[in-house]
Design an enzyme around this catalytic site. Sequence first.
Site, short mmCIF file in Angstrom:
data_model
loop_
_atom_site.label_atom_id
_atom_site.label_comp_id
_atom_site.label_asym_id
_atom_site.label_seq_id
_atom_site.Cartn_x
_atom_site.Cartn_y
_atom_site.Cartn_z
N ARG A 118 0.84 -1.21 0.00
CA ARG A 118 0.00 0.00 0.00
C ARG A 118 0.87 1.26 0.00
O ARG A 118 0.50 2.30 -0.53
CB ARG A 118 -0.96 -0.02 1.20
N TYR B 199 -17.17 14.80 -15.43
CA TYR B 199 -17.52 13.38 -15.25
C TYR B 199 -18.46 13.23 -14.05
O TYR B 199 -18.15 13.71 -12.95
CB TYR B 199 -16.21 12.61 -15.03
N ASP C 210 -8.24 17.04 -15.21
CA ASP C 210 -8.56 15.66 -15.55
C ASP C 210 -8.20 15.51 -17.03
O ASP C 210 -8.88 16.05 -17.90
CB ASP C 210 -10.06 15.41 -15.31
N LYS D 160 -9.09 4.30 -19.23
CA LYS D 160 -9.44 4.75 -20.57
C LYS D 160 -8.23 4.65 -21.51
O LYS D 160 -7.68 3.59 -21.64
CB LYS D 160 -10.02 6.17 -20.48
C1 LIG Z 1 -13.83 7.23 -16.25
C2 LIG Z 1 -13.51 8.60 -15.86
C3 LIG Z 1 -13.21 8.94 -14.53
C4 LIG Z 1 -13.28 7.94 -13.39
O1 LIG Z 1 -12.40 6.88 -13.56
P1 LIG Z 1 -12.64 5.36 -13.06
O2 LIG Z 1 -11.39 4.70 -13.50
O3 LIG Z 1 -13.88 4.86 -13.73
O4 LIG Z 1 -12.81 5.39 -11.59
C5 LIG Z 1 -12.89 10.26 -14.26
N1 LIG Z 1 -12.85 11.19 -15.24
C6 LIG Z 1 -13.16 10.90 -16.51
C7 LIG Z 1 -13.12 11.98 -17.55
C8 LIG Z 1 -13.49 9.60 -16.88
O5 LIG Z 1 -13.79 9.32 -18.15
#
Ligand SMILES: *Cc1c(COP(=O)(O)O)cnc(C)c1O
Length: 383
Positions: A47, A100, A172, A197
């Site tokens: 961790r 998001y 982000d 992603k």
């Molecule tokens: C999917 C996503 C998240 C969250 O990520 P997870 O891996 O699903 O927890 C945050 N921001 C954006 C733009 C996303 O597409």
Amino acid sequence: MVHAGHYHDNFGSATVPIYQTSTFAFENARQGANRFAGKEKGYIYTRIGNPTLQALEENMAVLEDGFGAITTGSGMGAVSVIYMGLLQAGAHMISTSSVYGPSRGIMEKHFSRFGVEYSYVDTSDTGQIKKAIKPNTRLLYLETPANPTIKLSDIEACAKLAHEHDILVVVDNTFSSPFLQNPLKLGADVVFHSVTKFVNGHADVVGGIIITATEALYQPLRHVMVNLGFNMDPHQAYLVLRGIKTLSLRVEKAQENAMTIAHWLEQHPKIKWVRYPGLKSHPQYELARKQMRGPGAMISFELKGGFDAGEQMINSVHIATLAVSLGGVETLIQHPASMTHASLSSEARLEADITDGLVRLSVGIEDVEDLINDLSQALDKVK
Ligand SMILES: *Cc1c(COP(=O)(O)O)cnc(C)c1O
């Protein structure tokens, strides 16, 4: 991408091994004491740190040009660590209105319980950010391109404005990946990805990563990740490292497909408009060229037939998969009004520009002819 922060061991492994261990043995009491005191480098407990996780962190810190990186078990884990590490009771955050969904949800439902305040504005308009700034504003949170409106925020201009008011800027960068956009180079303080992603890209891992510009931001965020238990697992990290090796190839091909599809959609009689940063019709086409190295693989478009047309279309595709998520090698299609953003009231949806006929496409690396034929037959079924 292939070699950034590359791991070395005594065996000359060509890939980073999976250190699937929860803990690490100390040679003696003194070594254990020194590691805990931070006087000696080395691992203690997964961790806190692990060689496979560290290899991914070093790789992404190089790709985003940051001081250091912190892996998390999911993208939302990264969002949580950022909120927890950079905000406190009485602090105020300004964020993108079409952000998001869960990033907004945890702020409104949970962080608000601990006295954090927030404003959601259209951050593509710096005038709106300026108006929302309060004496207790600590954080400007940008998602660009935003989900699912594909609106852009000008990172450089936002960072300049925020820094004049001692406000930190978080971006982000999930929709662009480090291959297309590097927010730290444009003045942001912290950048993060849902590596679920584009970064991993194969729809087989959920994960997140945070990269900070400075050590002063790295240490408190790392402390929150470790102590609240938001860590990634070594096996996840191994898969993500493998995905990153082809990030440039995947994004280039998906982006090329997306450009062809966006042009095709734009002339289709059943489509009202197409939002894609590579099209001259995108209101921020010039900004996209300035701050991104390419327009990416995310397209949104509005069907003239509204909500019902959206449902009919996503029910009729064969090659594109009807699924949320994005950034994988396979094309995904979804209808935000009935799916990802269905929990918002219709007023909140409209305020965030999520209209009833909006369809979001995450373009993959398939043969572009096959994708267009599929979308074409699905649109034929829309009344
Ligand atoms: C999917 C996503 C998240 C969250 O990520 P997870 O891996 O699903 O927890 C945050 N921001 C954006 C733009 C996303 O597409």
